[in-house]
Design a protein around this motif. Structure first.
Motif, PDB file in Angstrom:
ATOM      1  N   ALA B 213       0.832  -1.204   0.000  1.00 51.88           N
ATOM      2  CA  ALA B 213       0.000   0.000   0.000  1.00 51.88           C
ATOM      3  C   ALA B 213       0.871   1.261   0.000  1.00 51.88           C
ATOM      4  O   ALA B 213       0.619   2.203  -0.763  1.00 51.88           O
ATOM      5  N   LEU B 214       1.903   1.271   0.847  1.00 52.09           N
ATOM      6  CA  LEU B 214       2.777   2.448   0.900  1.00 52.09           C
ATOM      7  C   LEU B 214       3.540   2.634  -0.411  1.00 52.09           C
ATOM      8  O   LEU B 214       3.736   3.755  -0.875  1.00 52.09           O
ATOM      9  N   ALA B 215       3.965   1.519  -1.013  1.00 51.27           N
ATOM     10  CA  ALA B 215       4.686   1.615  -2.293  1.00 51.27           C
ATOM     11  C   ALA B 215       3.767   2.179  -3.376  1.00 51.27           C
ATOM     12  O   ALA B 215       4.191   2.994  -4.204  1.00 51.27           O
ATOM     13  N   LYS B 216       2.503   1.770  -3.374  1.00 55.77           N
ATOM     14  CA  LYS B 216       1.567   2.293  -4.369  1.00 55.77           C
ATOM     15  C   LYS B 216       1.408   3.803  -4.194  1.00 55.77           C
ATOM     16  O   LYS B 216       1.437   4.556  -5.169  1.00 55.77           O
ATOM     17  N   LYS B 217       1.245   4.236  -2.950  1.00 57.14           N
ATOM     18  CA  LYS B 217       1.145   5.683  -2.683  1.00 57.14           C
ATOM     19  C   LYS B 217       2.374   6.423  -3.197  1.00 57.14           C
ATOM     20  O   LYS B 217       2.287   7.520  -3.726  1.00 57.14           O
ATOM     21  N   GLU B 218       3.526   5.785  -2.997  1.00 58.25           N
ATOM     22  CA  GLU B 218       4.789   6.421  -3.342  1.00 58.25           C
ATOM     23  C   GLU B 218       4.970   6.561  -4.869  1.00 58.25           C
ATOM     24  O   GLU B 218       5.519   7.554  -5.338  1.00 58.25           O
ATOM     25  N   VAL B 219       4.534   5.588  -5.631  1.00 56.14           N
ATOM     26  CA  VAL B 219       4.740   5.630  -7.097  1.00 56.14           C
ATOM     27  C   VAL B 219       3.589   6.346  -7.820  1.00 56.14           C
ATOM     28  O   VAL B 219       3.649   6.535  -9.045  1.00 56.14           O
ATOM     29  N   TYR B 220       2.557   6.750  -7.072  1.00 56.65           N
ATOM     30  CA  TYR B 220       1.432   7.429  -7.706  1.00 56.65           C
ATOM     31  C   TYR B 220       1.899   8.728  -8.373  1.00 56.65           C
ATOM     32  O   TYR B 220       2.576   9.536  -7.765  1.00 56.65           O
ATOM     33  N   GLY B 221       1.550   8.908  -9.608  1.00 55.71           N
ATOM     34  CA  GLY B 221       2.003  10.075 -10.370  1.00 55.71           C
ATOM     35  C   GLY B 221       2.929   9.612 -11.496  1.00 55.71           C
ATOM     36  O   GLY B 221       2.822  10.070 -12.617  1.00 55.71           O
ATOM     37  N   VAL B 222       3.835   8.686 -11.144  1.00 56.35           N
ATOM     38  CA  VAL B 222       4.650   8.026 -12.179  1.00 56.35           C
ATOM     39  C   VAL B 222       3.749   7.077 -12.950  1.00 56.35           C
ATOM     40  O   VAL B 222       3.827   6.946 -14.170  1.00 56.35           O
ATOM     41  N   VAL B 223       2.902   6.378 -12.219  1.00 60.20           N
ATOM     42  CA  VAL B 223       1.844   5.539 -12.790  1.00 60.20           C
ATOM     43  C   VAL B 223       0.556   5.891 -12.057  1.00 60.20           C
ATOM     44  O   VAL B 223       0.587   6.540 -11.018  1.00 60.20           O
ATOM     45  N   ASP B 224      -0.552   5.452 -12.608  1.00 65.93           N
ATOM     46  CA  ASP B 224      -1.811   5.570 -11.887  1.00 65.93           C
ATOM     47  C   ASP B 224      -1.896   4.411 -10.894  1.00 65.93           C
ATOM     48  O   ASP B 224      -1.234   3.383 -11.069  1.00 65.93           O
ATOM     49  N   ILE B 225      -2.677   4.562  -9.835  1.00 61.72           N
ATOM     50  CA  ILE B 225      -2.962   3.448  -8.927  1.00 61.72           C
ATOM     51  C   ILE B 225      -4.461   3.373  -8.687  1.00 61.72           C
ATOM     52  O   ILE B 225      -5.188   4.339  -8.931  1.00 61.72           O
TER      53      ILE B 225
END
Lengths: 430, 430
Positions: B213-225
């Motif tokens: 979950a934290l990794a998804k938050k972190e990469v949001y913007g580079v990719v969509d989540i």
């Protein structure tokens, strides 16, 4: 403008996440609003906007909205009304109906589409108050059927009456139903959590400074937010039929926005590349905002010469620009090849400002390569969907075994028993 | 179950944002993947999953996917296929076409709808591997037309071959096109940024533990989540025609998910409230997951007795539950009054597990009150839209003055000149 090869070109701009101090300040402001409501809202307004208000001053009255009409030129009113008509007509085509699917066994499945109940729109103050952005944020919400659309905009420093009349007229024309003279992180917090005067909303949208952006990130989850826009971009893909003066003017109209804006020409024609570079030099010298525009052109502008238009399209798809102009002889032959672009402008007369102000599609468009996975603001941003399931007794008896099989496989016996209790109680053949 | 009044009831559960150490660990892992690619991916897999792989082991081969079929029971395969058919049919109705609007002056405006190009789906390992969730994440992407759907799932501790065959069969049936045996934050980072072996995606979805979950938050913007799901909820609104055993079984099917799950009955009938409470006690005693379910019922369960069903609807709209069952005599009379609910189940036979596994609508639904502004996963989550503007010369000459008026009002002279250069160059009457 520098002429580069497609292979060498990378566009990379860092997103501003704010300093540690800015992040902490925003957290403190939000906590203040949550615990003290209007009291904190008035205190922050005095501290940051230098305006001392009492609670009954917060609301911009319908009379004030009406009075703004006498302060704007008739030509402005006429232009904004014409734009509003076009924007409304385009967004009307995005509306969708709830639907049902009636099955043979008597079951009914469906998708219910409803507008959000209450939406907050942030409008920056001072020079950043763009009436066109008010239209682009408010009209899609109104077309979606949102009954309560709340505008917030900071009071001008030094006087409670200092709200830009053009903003107020745009708000009234777009369909704002309530307005408040508050700004900054405190306005976002008030919209998200509510105060004694301001009822909380379901979604906050609209552009703002770094404090507004950080506050929106912080309240996300309590309310929905729109995406946080980066600097603007244009890519012009042109062949040798393009008029270099038009190409240059369109590139500059993007570059004048912001020193971090990006304007890129891609063309297989070296003569066009050179003529456009020369036109940019000439037009730039006479542009009022030439300092901003030259900084943008210098840092983030480029002319990319490709072998073919098809190779140009590959570069476009890699960049995924916010705005793409296809200034080529037969633009329809290339539109279908564009995989990633927020808005596509076809032909010599579809200059980007046509879309920024007037044609109808939204001008809030994904930036910084995010057109790969996101979309311009539209009516879908202001609706919510619910699934509907009416299962018939026949359907439950027919499919109960499969449902229980899947539930038990996942170790969720309680799920299986919710089916089983019905089959056992009402089953004849069970 | 405790019986409370509507006035007194508040449902509040805190979202887990992870500890400072967990946040730092995730940032470090993402940096590792970005700088070292496969090397870091294999190192983290060895450290966290205790499986030593070489780069060529990362991919789950099509042969492995096929081989999984021999390891699952025919009844499971039949059930999952039937569910997949229903889910696909429901989501097919959500597909939308690009559209054009041809104007009288020869201009053409439009909205282009395209699938995302490449999507990553995270599937947790071990006991949290739910084949039904694989279907619910993958099928909407496939129906949207996404050509590349990549599944990642952690290798079972101790062996490279240890991927759950049920997950693999569900993946193959749903339409996964590539699969990798990687998990945790390192898998999310690999999907977002790519490595030598794994091509980056445009969107990452699927549930996982706090690191995921934290990794998804972190990469949001580079990719969509996708959104990050909270604990599950059910609200049952029932009148005295409801069978208390059905009501109790449905409440427990939700409570068994998670100690933080919430199961709430709302009814104007005190006899039903009491009978349902008694049924919950009885059924709970025999439930395999009774420890989890009783903790959930104890902390987040409630029976709310209202004056009327209409008052019950008000409570529902305030709670905005993930799942709502209307177990009342005439459910259609109340469905239209529901403002906020992710999925609405009507009548005695529409038990929530019908929707969790089988009927067709998606089971990934907004939690924690966010149904006020968000929607179940659907085909729209896997498409992107582009606006299209073809402006005719006639349209530009007709509207140029209004466009320039608005641009100049906003101080953007470059925008006005992009119009003016065309009017001056080609104008006859100008």
């Amino acid at each position: 403008m520098k002429i580069v090869s497609a292979r060498d070109f990378r566009l990379q701009r860092e997103v501003d996440y704010g300093t540690a101090e800015q992040n902490q300040a925003v957290k403190d402001i939000i906590r203040g609003i949550r615990t003290e409501g209007d009291t904190a809202l008035l205190r922050y307004t005095e501290a940051f906007d230098r305006v001392k208000l009492s609670p009954q001053d917060l609301r911009i009255t319908p009379d004030e909205l009406q009075a703004a009409y006498s302060q704007v030129e008739p030509s402005f009113l006429e232009a904004i009304r014409a734009a509003a008509v076009n924007i409304r007509e385009f967004h009307m085509k995005q509306r969708r109906a709830s639907w049902m699917d009636l099955q043979e066994d008597g079951s009914v499945l469906g998708q219910i589409i409803r507008p959000l109940q209450r939406v907050g729109v942030y409008v920056p103050g001072g020079k950043a108050a763009y009436p066109s952005s008010v239209l682009m944020n408010v009209i899609p919400a109104q077309v979606a059927g949102v009954p309560e659309i709340v505008m917030v905009t900071p009071p001008a420093t030094g006087g409670k009456a200092g709200i830009d009349p053009y903003t107020l007229v745009a708000a009234a024309e777009a369909g704002v139903t309530e307005a408040y003279r508050i700004g900054g992180a405190q306005a976002i917090a008030a919209l998200a959590y509510g105060t004694e005067t301001i009822k909380p909303v379901d979604k906050v949208c609209g552009p703002g400074n770094i404090y507004v952006a950080l506050a929106k990130k912080e309240v996300y989850g309590v309310v929905d937010i729109d995406s946080i826009a980066g600097p603007s971009e244009i890519v012009v893909l042109a062949d040798d039929t393009a008029n270099p003066a038009y190409v240059a003017a369109d590139l500059l109209s993007q570059a004048e926005h912001d020193e971090m804006a990006s304007a890129i020409l891609i063309t297989p024609s070296r003569p066009l590349a050179e003529a456009a570079a020369e036109e940019v030099r000439k037009q730039l010298a006479e542009l009022p905002r030439r300092e901003i525009a030259s900084a943008s052109i210098e840092q983030y502008g480029a002319i990319i010469v490709t072998e073919t238009l098809e190779e140009g399209i590959e570069v476009v798809n890699r960049l995924a620009p916010e705005h793409l102009e296809l200034m080529v002889e037969n633009p329809m032959a290339y539109a279908g090849l564009v995989e990633n672009a927020g808005a596509i402008f076809l032909g010599a007369y579809s200059s980007e400002p046509v879309g920024d102000y007037f044609a109808g599609p939204n001008h809030i468009i994904p930036t910084n390569g995010t057109a790969r996975f996101s979309s311009p603001v539209d009516v879908d941003d202001f609706i919510k969907k619910s699934s509907m399931i009416y299962y018939s007794k026949e359907a439950l008896f027919k499919n109960g075994a499969a449902i229980m099989e899947l539930a038990r496989h996942e170790g969720l016996e309680g799920h299986a028993r919710a089916i089983e209790v019905r089959l056992k109680n009402e089953g004849e053949a069970e």
